[in-house]
Design a protein around this motif. Structure first.
Motif, PDB file in Angstrom:
ATOM      1  N   HIS A 312     -53.557-111.389  38.107  1.00 37.64           N
ATOM      2  CA  HIS A 312     -53.960-109.963  38.360  1.00 37.64           C
ATOM      3  C   HIS A 312     -55.084-109.682  37.528  1.00 37.64           C
ATOM      4  CE1 HIS A 312     -50.435-109.144  40.908  1.00 37.64           C
ATOM      5  NE2 HIS A 312     -49.727-110.139  40.328  1.00 37.64           N
ATOM      6  N   VAL A 313     -56.161-109.041  38.080  1.00 37.61           N
ATOM      7  CA  VAL A 313     -57.221-108.679  37.006  1.00 37.61           C
ATOM      8  C   VAL A 313     -57.718-107.280  37.767  1.00 37.61           C
ATOM      9  CG1 VAL A 313     -59.601-109.090  36.194  1.00 37.61           C
ATOM     10  CG2 VAL A 313     -58.173-110.979  36.767  1.00 37.61           C
ATOM     11  N   THR A 314     -57.608-106.267  36.857  1.00 37.41           N
ATOM     12  CA  THR A 314     -57.883-104.837  37.376  1.00 37.41           C
ATOM     13  C   THR A 314     -59.428-104.559  36.860  1.00 37.41           C
ATOM     14  OG1 THR A 314     -55.627-104.080  37.040  1.00 37.41           O
ATOM     15  CG2 THR A 314     -57.412-102.525  37.090  1.00 37.41           C
ATOM     16  N   ASN A 317     -63.505-100.511  38.140  1.00 42.96           N
ATOM     17  CA  ASN A 317     -63.214 -99.178  39.264  1.00 42.96           C
ATOM     18  C   ASN A 317     -61.959 -98.875  39.696  1.00 42.96           C
ATOM     19  OD1 ASN A 317     -62.745-101.448  40.706  1.00 42.96           O
ATOM     20  ND2 ASN A 317     -64.353-101.356  42.203  1.00 42.96           N
ATOM     21  N   GLY A 318     -60.903 -99.705  38.962  1.00 41.44           N
ATOM     22  CA  GLY A 318     -59.618 -99.594  39.239  1.00 41.44           C
ATOM     23  C   GLY A 318     -59.146-100.526  40.456  1.00 41.44           C
ATOM     24  N   ALA A 319     -59.959-101.260  40.989  1.00 41.37           N
ATOM     25  CA  ALA A 319     -59.488-102.049  42.089  1.00 41.37           C
ATOM     26  C   ALA A 319     -58.791-103.207  41.509  1.00 41.37           C
ATOM     27  CB  ALA A 319     -60.514-102.595  43.018  1.00 41.37           C
ATOM     28  N   THR A 359     -64.619-102.791  31.665  1.00 40.00           N
ATOM     29  CA  THR A 359     -63.567-103.350  30.896  1.00 40.00           C
ATOM     30  C   THR A 359     -62.846-103.942  32.135  1.00 40.00           C
ATOM     31  OG1 THR A 359     -63.392-101.891  29.214  1.00 40.00           O
ATOM     32  CG2 THR A 359     -61.627-103.196  29.730  1.00 40.00           C
ATOM     33  N   TYR A 360     -62.396-105.313  32.048  1.00 37.18           N
ATOM     34  CA  TYR A 360     -61.585-106.090  33.068  1.00 37.18           C
ATOM     35  C   TYR A 360     -60.072-106.080  32.321  1.00 37.18           C
ATOM     36  CZ  TYR A 360     -65.712-106.742  35.966  1.00 37.18           C
ATOM     37  OH  TYR A 360     -66.822-106.578  36.771  1.00 37.18           O
ATOM     38  N   ARG A 361     -59.048-105.787  32.984  1.00 37.95           N
ATOM     39  CA  ARG A 361     -57.755-105.911  32.263  1.00 37.95           C
ATOM     40  C   ARG A 361     -57.018-107.151  33.193  1.00 37.95           C
ATOM     41  NH1 ARG A 361     -54.380-102.482  33.498  1.00 37.95           N
ATOM     42  NH2 ARG A 361     -55.045-101.179  34.727  1.00 37.95           N
ATOM     43  N   VAL A 362     -56.653-108.161  32.410  1.00 38.59           N
ATOM     44  CA  VAL A 362     -55.997-109.373  32.925  1.00 38.59           C
ATOM     45  C   VAL A 362     -54.502-109.249  32.652  1.00 38.59           C
ATOM     46  CG1 VAL A 362     -56.121-111.947  32.427  1.00 38.59           C
ATOM     47  CG2 VAL A 362     -58.029-110.723  32.235  1.00 38.59           C
ATOM     48  N   THR A 406     -58.208-108.140  27.715  1.00 38.28           N
ATOM     49  CA  THR A 406     -59.142-107.417  28.341  1.00 38.28           C
ATOM     50  C   THR A 406     -60.392-108.238  28.032  1.00 38.28           C
ATOM     51  OG1 THR A 406     -59.617-105.952  26.337  1.00 38.28           O
ATOM     52  CG2 THR A 406     -57.988-105.210  28.004  1.00 38.28           C
ATOM     53  N   VAL A 407     -61.490-107.872  29.100  1.00 38.71           N
ATOM     54  CA  VAL A 407     -62.794-108.453  29.181  1.00 38.71           C
ATOM     55  C   VAL A 407     -63.771-107.663  29.275  1.00 38.71           C
ATOM     56  CG1 VAL A 407     -64.216-110.299  29.934  1.00 38.71           C
ATOM     57  CG2 VAL A 407     -61.749-110.758  30.077  1.00 38.71           C
ATOM     58  N   GLU A 408     -64.863-107.489  28.170  1.00 40.91           N
ATOM     59  CA  GLU A 408     -65.915-106.376  28.330  1.00 40.91           C
ATOM     60  C   GLU A 408     -66.897-107.221  28.617  1.00 40.91           C
ATOM     61  OE1 GLU A 408     -63.224-103.325  26.767  1.00 40.91           O
ATOM     62  OE2 GLU A 408     -65.446-103.275  27.541  1.00 40.91           O
ATOM     63  N   VAL A 409     -67.663-106.491  29.934  1.00 39.67           N
ATOM     64  CA  VAL A 409     -69.041-107.066  30.470  1.00 39.67           C
ATOM     65  C   VAL A 409     -70.032-105.921  30.119  1.00 39.67           C
ATOM     66  CG1 VAL A 409     -70.048-107.547  32.526  1.00 39.67           C
ATOM     67  CG2 VAL A 409     -67.729-108.272  32.175  1.00 39.67           C
ATOM     68  N   PRO A 410     -71.018-106.391  29.348  1.00 39.32           N
ATOM     69  CA  PRO A 410     -71.877-105.093  28.717  1.00 39.32           C
ATOM     70  C   PRO A 410     -72.749-104.658  30.060  1.00 39.32           C
ATOM     71  CG  PRO A 410     -72.645-107.558  28.253  1.00 39.32           C
ATOM     72  CD  PRO A 410     -71.083-107.620  28.681  1.00 39.32           C
TER      73      PRO A 410
END
Length: 410
Positions: A312-314, A317-319, A359-362, A406-410
């Motif tokens: 699961h990856v959030t 935008n919350g999706a 930020t992408y939450r894994v 978490t993954v940060e995309v600049p």
């Protein structure tokens, strides 16, 4: 795995049915596989897939199909009756299948027959839990009754309570006969009692039928057999204790490994003339073999065994990207292992060609343990312009989505 949610039911409204402490809804995979193999895929597709949410106290029901989903009690009368007739015919065919399975000699077949019988139960009125999708019937809330009226365990296993015996009304006793003036009835009664006593003594002395002789035991275990049985029981208990201790040690070691900080990469003496090749990663190669694509952001989940772990990856935008929403927020889950297709080396692959910043939450969920209650896993993150990152963890049965990183995309 069906991806279309058609209904939601509450645990307070319905009560699940089963047998031997096992609920029918917890065996959707096995039930539909048995019914589909012995009847047809259409019979297996009758049963929507249940997804229980303990936090909400509700069950989400999923089914396949692209057409409009309509509940039976909202259809015109003629269409509703036709849908009910088709469901009733298929129910009788499944009920007959349960009878055939239950007559087989092995215990697992008889248990499966009991679960199929429980699954055929719908809360009243049944038209509220019968849907039409692409012209075929689909059941929700199957294997349930309304709370407070569910069948007892005796009914589910085929036992019935004994019928009450009606009370019998007896006439009043006859009045005592007044004593007569003669003593011969008393003398005759004493003589009869004496004769019976003499016969009883004679019978006890001679015992012509051997009724008073002690009966020999049909089967007596020897002391050696009893001692061997006691030794076997003690050995079995010791083996069980050792197995539990071994499982605890393995779980603790895996948990400690997951908390270890990654070893920092050594600083190169001089930058190479060209960008170095990324280090070899067996999990990324596993995803590529299964058809997984790459992009500016790629997240790969890998593990061993036949359990069904879900990635699961959030998104910022919350999706949430997962098996129920495979294309969302610019990403795609193009490999999903051990759900519809078993893999010898299970892997799941999510990728974004051009991910949005943020930020992408894994997260990882042990969706179907299949006998593995603690499954070690690896999550590899490949991001353009950065070194690959690997995070490990343990997928525990019964837990909700477990945060990984978490993954940060600049």
């Amino acid at each position: 795995m069906p991806t279309r949610r058609i209904a939601v039911t509450g645990s307070a409204e319905y009560q699940a049915l089963g047998a031997g402490g096992t609920l029918a809804v917890d065996h959707w995979d096995a039930l539909t596989a048995q019914i589909g193999a012995e009847l047809s895929p259409a019979h297996a597709a009758l049963f929507a897939e249940p997804q229980r949410d303990a936090a909400r106290g509700e069950i989400d029901w999923y089914a396949e199909g692209s057409g409009t989903a309509a509940r039976a009690d909202t259809l015109p009368e003629a269409e509703r009756e036709a849908l009910l007739a088709r469901w009733h015919a298929m129910r009788e065919e499944i009920r007959a299948l349960a009878g055939r399975i239950g007559s087989r000699p092995d215990a697992s077949s008889r248990f499966m027959a009991t679960l199929i019988q429980a699954a055929l139960t719908l809360p009243a009125p049944e038209a509220r839990n019968l849907w039409r999708i692409d012209g075929r019937p689909v059941l929700v809330a199957w294997g349930h009754e309304r709370a407070g009226v569910a069948a007892a365990a005796e009914t589910l296993t085929g036992r019935m309570a004994a019928a009450d015996v009606p009370m019998q009304i007896l006439p009043p006793p006859a009045p005592p006969v007044p004593p007569g003036p003669r003593l011969w009835p008393l003398v005759a009664a004493l003589a009869g009692a004496l004769a019976l006593l003499l016969l009883a003594l004679l019978f006890a002395w001679r015992d012509p039928f051997g009724l008073l002789r002690p009966q020999e035991s049909a089967c007596v275990a020897s002391p050696e057999d009893l001692a061997a049985l006691a030794g076997l029981r003690e050995a079995s208990e010791r083996e069980g204790a050792l197995r539990r201790e071994l499982a605890r040690l393995v779980t603790d070691a895996a948990a400690r490994r997951a908390t270890c900080a990654p070893v920092p990469a050594p600083t190169p003496v001089a930058p190479p003339a060209t960008a170095p090749e990324p280090p070899r990663n067996a999990d990324l190669e596993r995803a590529a073999r299964e058809g997984g694509q790459t992009g500016q952001l790629q997240i790969v989940l890998a593990w061993e065994g036949n359990s069904d772990l879900d990635l699961h990856v959030t998104c910022p935008n919350g999706a949430r990207l997962f098996w129920g929403a495979r294309r969302i927020c610019g990403g795609e889950l193009d490999v999903d292992a051990n759900a519809e297709r078993q893999m010898s080396s299970p892997v799941e692959n999510a990728r974004w060609a051009t991910p949005a910043s943020g930020t992408y939450r894994v997260e990882v969920m042990n969706y179907a343990p299949r006998g593995q209650n603690a499954v070690p896993f690896r999550v590899t993150i490949r991001q353009a312009g950065r070194e690959d990152r690997v995070v490990t963890g343990i997928g525990r049965a019964g837990a909700d989505r477990q945060p990984v990183t978490t993954v940060e995309v600049p």
